[in-house]
Scaffold this motif. Structure first.
Motif, mmCIF file in Angstrom:
data_model
loop_
_atom_site.group_PDB
_atom_site.id
_atom_site.type_symbol
_atom_site.label_atom_id
_atom_site.label_comp_id
_atom_site.label_asym_id
_atom_site.label_seq_id
_atom_site.Cartn_x
_atom_site.Cartn_y
_atom_site.Cartn_z
ATOM 1 N N ASP A 1 0.836 -1.205 0.000
ATOM 2 C CA ASP A 1 0.000 0.000 0.000
ATOM 3 C C ASP A 1 0.870 1.254 0.000
ATOM 4 N N LEU A 2 1.925 1.216 0.800
ATOM 5 C CA LEU A 2 2.863 2.345 0.826
ATOM 6 C C LEU A 2 3.486 2.567 -0.551
ATOM 7 N N GLU A 3 3.905 1.493 -1.183
ATOM 8 C CA GLU A 3 4.569 1.604 -2.482
ATOM 9 C C GLU A 3 3.627 2.157 -3.546
ATOM 10 N N HIS B 1 12.071 17.967 -11.825
ATOM 11 C CA HIS B 1 13.388 17.674 -11.259
ATOM 12 C C HIS B 1 13.201 16.904 -9.954
ATOM 13 N N ILE B 2 13.611 15.641 -9.953
ATOM 14 C CA ILE B 2 13.396 14.755 -8.820
ATOM 15 C C ILE B 2 14.727 14.221 -8.303
ATOM 16 N N VAL B 3 14.833 14.123 -6.985
ATOM 17 C CA VAL B 3 15.986 13.512 -6.323
ATOM 18 C C VAL B 3 15.564 12.136 -5.823
ATOM 19 N N LEU B 4 16.320 11.112 -6.212
ATOM 20 C CA LEU B 4 15.968 9.740 -5.840
ATOM 21 C C LEU B 4 16.656 9.305 -4.557
ATOM 22 N N ALA B 5 15.945 8.475 -3.794
ATOM 23 C CA ALA B 5 16.507 7.825 -2.618
ATOM 24 C C ALA B 5 17.092 6.484 -3.028
ATOM 25 N N GLY B 6 18.057 6.016 -2.263
ATOM 26 C CA GLY B 6 18.619 4.697 -2.475
ATOM 27 C C GLY B 6 18.091 3.712 -1.458
ATOM 28 N N GLY B 7 18.809 2.608 -1.303
ATOM 29 C CA GLY B 7 18.401 1.593 -0.351
ATOM 30 C C GLY B 7 17.352 0.666 -0.930
ATOM 31 N N THR B 8 16.774 -0.188 -0.088
ATOM 32 C CA THR B 8 15.850 -1.211 -0.560
ATOM 33 C C THR B 8 14.394 -0.750 -0.608
ATOM 34 N N THR B 9 14.004 0.179 0.228
ATOM 35 C CA THR B 9 12.591 0.561 0.313
ATOM 36 C C THR B 9 12.035 1.104 -0.999
ATOM 37 N N PRO B 10 12.758 1.952 -1.750
ATOM 38 C CA PRO B 10 12.157 2.524 -2.966
ATOM 39 C C PRO B 10 12.158 1.600 -4.180
ATOM 40 N N ARG B 11 12.806 0.457 -4.113
ATOM 41 C CA ARG B 11 13.002 -0.346 -5.329
ATOM 42 C C ARG B 11 11.688 -0.676 -6.035
ATOM 43 N N ASN B 12 10.699 -1.176 -5.279
ATOM 44 C CA ASN B 12 9.426 -1.527 -5.906
ATOM 45 C C ASN B 12 8.650 -0.305 -6.364
ATOM 46 N N VAL B 13 8.856 0.826 -5.692
ATOM 47 C CA VAL B 13 8.246 2.076 -6.154
ATOM 48 C C VAL B 13 8.787 2.421 -7.537
ATOM 49 N N TYR B 14 10.092 2.296 -7.708
ATOM 50 C CA TYR B 14 10.689 2.593 -9.010
ATOM 51 C C TYR B 14 10.188 1.623 -10.072
#
Length: 231
Positions: free
Chosen positions: A14-16, A38-51
């Motif tokens: 749901d968050l994703e 113009h967007i700044v991306l976060a790293g790590g594992t949490t954003p992967r499925n969002v991307y």
């Protein structure tokens, strides 16, 4: 002071979904108002499925400009790099012009890369505000590569991009946008999957000065959080 808006979700999926929708909405607004996003991306594992979810977004990819909040000092193709993760999960699958994707040249070493990326960010419409900054939260309260207990916390002034020499998580050498530069944004969204982060979230809610609290855009921050450790 940081103004916070908390958005709690029943599970990670749901968050994703909500995060992907918020990103597309932000892009639509920026493109309609200013002709670019113009967007700044976060790293790590949490954003992967969002991307991954953004691959199928209906949007004008030619208007997107991609930046990164931080990077590990590793070779460009190393899968631990934030830019490599974002490329494989999303950027390689859509039609954003290559010249509009701006990875941090962290393979040059922290000092040289920080200097180069500060110049890169300054060229963005004269160093104007980002439209959207995505950030995460570590178990120790860090965000981007802004870790607690380091020199940046007590510095009177900071450059827009910081060389990190001794991060407590490997690799120790990193590059990070400063809190001030991350705060120059029309919108900031934190993506927090709650597993292992309950103490940091509690401190944040209670107003403790964790690194994430140093991001203070004029419009406040939105925190998308899945607090359940079992989701």
């Amino acid at each position: 002071m940081q103004r916070r808006r908390w958005h709690e979700f029943d599970g990670r999926s749901d968050l994703e979904r909500a995060a992907a929708s918020a990103i597309v909405t932000s892009a639509q607004r920026a493109i309609a108002e200013r002709g670019a996003f113009h967007i700044v991306l976060a790293g790590g594992t949490t954003p992967r499925n969002v991307y991954r979810a953004l691959r199928t977004a209906t949007t004008d990819w030619s208007a997107w400009h991609i930046y990164f909040g931080d990077e590990r000092c590793l070779p460009p193709a190393d899968p631990q790099r934030n830019s490599a993760m974002a490329s494989s999960a999303w950027l390689d699958q859509v039609a954003i012009p290559g010249r509009q994707i701006h990875p941090i040249p962290a393979q040059l070493g922290p000092e040289k890369a920080a200097h180069r990326y500060a110049q890169e960010v300054a060229r963005m419409n004269g160093g104007s505000d980002f439209d959207l900054v995505l950030l995460g939260l570590g178990e120790d309260g860090h965000t981007a590569s802004l870790f607690p207990g380091q020199a940046w916390e007590s510095a009177i002034t900071l450059p827009p991009v910081i060389a990190v020499l001794d991060a407590p998580k490997p690799p120790p050498q990193r590059v990070s946008l400063s809190p001030e530069r991350l705060s120059k944004a029309r919108q900031v969204i934190f993506l927090v999957n709650g597993t292992g982060k309950h103490e940091a979230l509690r401190d944040w809610r209670n107003g403790e000065p964790i690194p994430a609290s140093r991001i203070t855009p004029d419009g406040g921050v939105d925190i998308f959080v899945n607090p359940s450790p079992n989701s």
